[in-house]
Design an enzyme around this catalytic site. Structure first.
Site, PDB file in Angstrom:
ATOM      1  N   HIS A 162       0.839  -1.192   0.000  1.00  0.00           N
ATOM      2  CA  HIS A 162       0.000   0.000   0.000  1.00  0.00           C
ATOM      3  C   HIS A 162       0.873   1.241   0.000  1.00  0.00           C
ATOM      4  O   HIS A 162       1.986   1.239   0.506  1.00  0.00           O
ATOM      5  CB  HIS A 162      -0.976   0.010   1.185  1.00  0.00           C
ATOM      6  CG  HIS A 162      -0.344  -0.134   2.528  1.00  0.00           C
ATOM      7  ND1 HIS A 162       0.161  -1.343   2.993  1.00  0.00           N
ATOM      8  CD2 HIS A 162      -0.139   0.762   3.517  1.00  0.00           C
ATOM      9  CE1 HIS A 162       0.633  -1.173   4.218  1.00  0.00           C
ATOM     10  NE2 HIS A 162       0.476   0.095   4.554  1.00  0.00           N
ATOM     11  N   HIS A 164       1.069   5.218   1.046  1.00  0.00           N
ATOM     12  CA  HIS A 164       0.535   6.320   1.839  1.00  0.00           C
ATOM     13  C   HIS A 164       0.778   7.607   1.057  1.00  0.00           C
ATOM     14  O   HIS A 164       1.893   7.838   0.585  1.00  0.00           O
ATOM     15  CB  HIS A 164       1.275   6.458   3.174  1.00  0.00           C
ATOM     16  CG  HIS A 164       1.068   5.334   4.120  1.00  0.00           C
ATOM     17  ND1 HIS A 164       0.175   5.401   5.163  1.00  0.00           N
ATOM     18  CD2 HIS A 164       1.662   4.118   4.206  1.00  0.00           C
ATOM     19  CE1 HIS A 164       0.227   4.267   5.849  1.00  0.00           C
ATOM     20  NE2 HIS A 164       1.114   3.470   5.287  1.00  0.00           N
TER      21      HIS A 164
END
Length: 177
Positions: A162, A164
């Protein structure tokens, strides 16, 4: 260390995004901001603590929290979705704007260090989507930071790759040192 935390135990926020900390016998916890309705901002030490508690998956296709979000089993504050990825606001923001971009099908990509040549297109799409969404969120003019935590020492707490995207305020440098 306890004295250092105790000295900051009853800080009153001076700003809407100020950090509020109170000390419990066993750990630091963050109540809602006392001066406004803003959610208190988390810190890197919060992420580091989570990363220490989590083990890297033994199997690449182990179901993660983010897999459950993609499947719709866990709700999220979704801000973008296409055929390849989904983006949603972070539940523990470190800045006024903090969202995550995750692949819908991670194809065994639990962390960046596990990337293979077959992941090039997916990684490129995630970076493109991060930029597009950041611009849509009004971060394009002043800038933003893109972070990918990798492994325990990189403070990765969910083993589903993922990105950010963090912005909306002046960020400090160096990050996380």
């Amino acid at each position: 260390m306890f004295r250092r935390l105790a000295a900051r135990a009853f800080l009153v926020p001076q700003h809407r995004f100020a950090r509020v900390q109170r000390v419990c016998v066993s750990k630091v916890w963050n109540p809602p901001c006392l001066g406004c309705q803003a959610t208190p901002l988390s810190t890197m030490s919060d992420e580091a603590a989570k990363a220490e508690e989590v083990e890297a998956p033994k199997v690449a296709d182990e179901v993660t929290l983010f897999d459950k979000i993609v499947a719709g089993d866990i709700p999220c504050d979704k801000i973008y979705e296409d055929d390849v990825c989904i983006a949603f606001n972070d539940i523990a923001p470190v800045a006024p704007t903090h969202f995550l971009v995750i692949p819908k099908n991670r194809d065994g990509l639990s962390q960046l260090s596990k990337a293979e040549e077959r992941h090039k297109e997916l990684l490129g799409h995630l970076m493109w989507a991060a930029s597009k969404i950041a611009n849509d969120q009004g971060l394009g003019e002043d800038g933003f930071r893109v972070v990918i935590n990798d492994g325990k020492q990189g403070c990765q707490s969910v083993y589903h790759l993922h990105i950010h995207v963090i912005g909306g305020k002046k960020l400090s440098w160096p990050p996380g040192v």
